[in-house]
Write a protein that holds these residues in place. Structure first.
Motif, PDB file in Angstrom:
ATOM      1  N   HIS A   2       0.845  -1.191   0.000  1.00 61.57           N
ATOM      2  CA  HIS A   2       0.000   0.000   0.000  1.00 61.57           C
ATOM      3  C   HIS A   2       0.886   1.249   0.000  1.00 61.57           C
ATOM      4  N   ASN A  15      -2.909   0.158  -4.161  1.00 64.78           N
ATOM      5  CA  ASN A  15      -2.801  -1.173  -3.570  1.00 64.78           C
ATOM      6  C   ASN A  15      -2.244  -2.109  -4.645  1.00 64.78           C
ATOM      7  N   SER A  64      -7.020   4.659  -6.006  1.00 62.60           N
ATOM      8  CA  SER A  64      -8.123   5.532  -5.633  1.00 62.60           C
ATOM      9  C   SER A  64      -7.554   6.921  -5.414  1.00 62.60           C
ATOM     10  N   CYS A  94      -5.018   6.655  13.687  1.00 65.84           N
ATOM     11  CA  CYS A  94      -5.147   5.208  13.481  1.00 65.84           C
ATOM     12  C   CYS A  94      -4.111   4.569  14.401  1.00 65.84           C
ATOM     13  N   THR A 108      -9.491   3.385  14.614  1.00 65.37           N
ATOM     14  CA  THR A 108      -9.322   4.436  13.610  1.00 65.37           C
ATOM     15  C   THR A 108     -10.459   5.423  13.808  1.00 65.37           C
ATOM     16  N   GLY A 118     -12.367  10.950   3.340  1.00 61.21           N
ATOM     17  CA  GLY A 118     -11.391   9.895   3.051  1.00 61.21           C
ATOM     18  C   GLY A 118     -10.188   9.901   3.976  1.00 61.21           C
ATOM     19  N   LYS A 121      -9.239   6.460   5.596  1.00 63.21           N
ATOM     20  CA  LYS A 121      -8.537   5.564   4.674  1.00 63.21           C
ATOM     21  C   LYS A 121      -7.075   5.968   4.538  1.00 63.21           C
ATOM     22  N   ARG A 122      -6.815   7.260   4.460  1.00 61.24           N
ATOM     23  CA  ARG A 122      -5.424   7.723   4.394  1.00 61.24           C
ATOM     24  C   ARG A 122      -4.664   7.318   5.661  1.00 61.24           C
ATOM     25  N   TYR A 125      -3.895   3.574   5.417  1.00 60.21           N
ATOM     26  CA  TYR A 125      -2.843   3.373   4.401  1.00 60.21           C
ATOM     27  C   TYR A 125      -1.479   3.811   4.932  1.00 60.21           C
ATOM     28  N   TYR A 144     -13.062  -1.002  10.647  1.00 56.44           N
ATOM     29  CA  TYR A 144     -12.823  -0.150   9.478  1.00 56.44           C
ATOM     30  C   TYR A 144     -11.463  -0.498   8.852  1.00 56.44           C
ATOM     31  N   VAL A 148     -10.461  -1.962   5.057  1.00 60.71           N
ATOM     32  CA  VAL A 148      -9.488  -1.368   4.123  1.00 60.71           C
ATOM     33  C   VAL A 148      -8.434  -2.398   3.736  1.00 60.71           C
ATOM     34  N   GLU A 151      -9.751  -4.895   1.168  1.00 62.36           N
ATOM     35  CA  GLU A 151     -10.247  -4.365  -0.108  1.00 62.36           C
ATOM     36  C   GLU A 151      -9.321  -4.693  -1.256  1.00 62.36           C
TER      37      GLU A 151
END
Ligand code: SF4
Length: 151
Positions: A2, A15, A64, A94, A108, A118, A121-122, A125, A144, A148, A151
């Protein structure tokens, strides 16, 4: 694997496990996506709108793209977390527990006024990228983060 790539306005998440190397991204913006280069994604060489369209045409979902919203996401390894900052204010994190078997993400969260951008998600990652660069395994009890990762 990632990875995050960003400029002042946008953030690209990649990813590699999902990447089919179909090169649609390269056709869409060869200035940005070039597998012969390191890093292979470089922002700043093409207009953001062109990059955005190229990401949208990725057939695998490996790429993304998000607006950065002026929010910086960095690692805070002393506190076993990544954090999101709006100026000096921490507005998301996170958190993971580090053990000899790896890192386990257990929480998170992003402050309510920054949800929907978003940022969570950052944050995930960022932890995955940092762990992978150190060959550390990552798991998650945070639902969550687990989503991620899967995914
Ligand atoms: S378009 Fe998507 S799947 Fe194809 S090479 Fe680029 S990132 Fe990989």
């Amino acid at each position: 694997m990632h990875r995050l790539y960003e400029n002042d306005d946008i953030v690209i998440l990649w990813n590699s496990d999902r990447c089919q190397h179909a090169k649609a991204c390269r056709h869409g913006s060869p200035e940005t996506f070039d597998p012969t280069r390191r890093p292979w994604i470089q922002l700043g060489n093409a207009e953001n709108a062109k990059v955005w369209k190229a990401v949208e045409n990725c057939p695998s979902g490996a790429l993304s793209i998000l607006y950065r919203h002026g929010i910086e996401v960095v690692m805070d390894p002393d506190n076993c977390r990544s954090i999101a900052r709006d100026g000096d204010r921490v507005i998301g994190e996170c958190e993971y527990q580090a053990s000899p078997s790896g890192w386990c993400i257990y929480h998170t969260g992003v402050s309510p006024e920054h949800e929907g951008k978003g940022i969570a998600k950052r944050l995930v990652y960022k932890v995955l990228e940092a762990a992978e660069k150190q060959s550390i395994a990552v798991s998650a009890t945070c639902s969550y983060a687990a989503k991620v990762i899967s995914e």
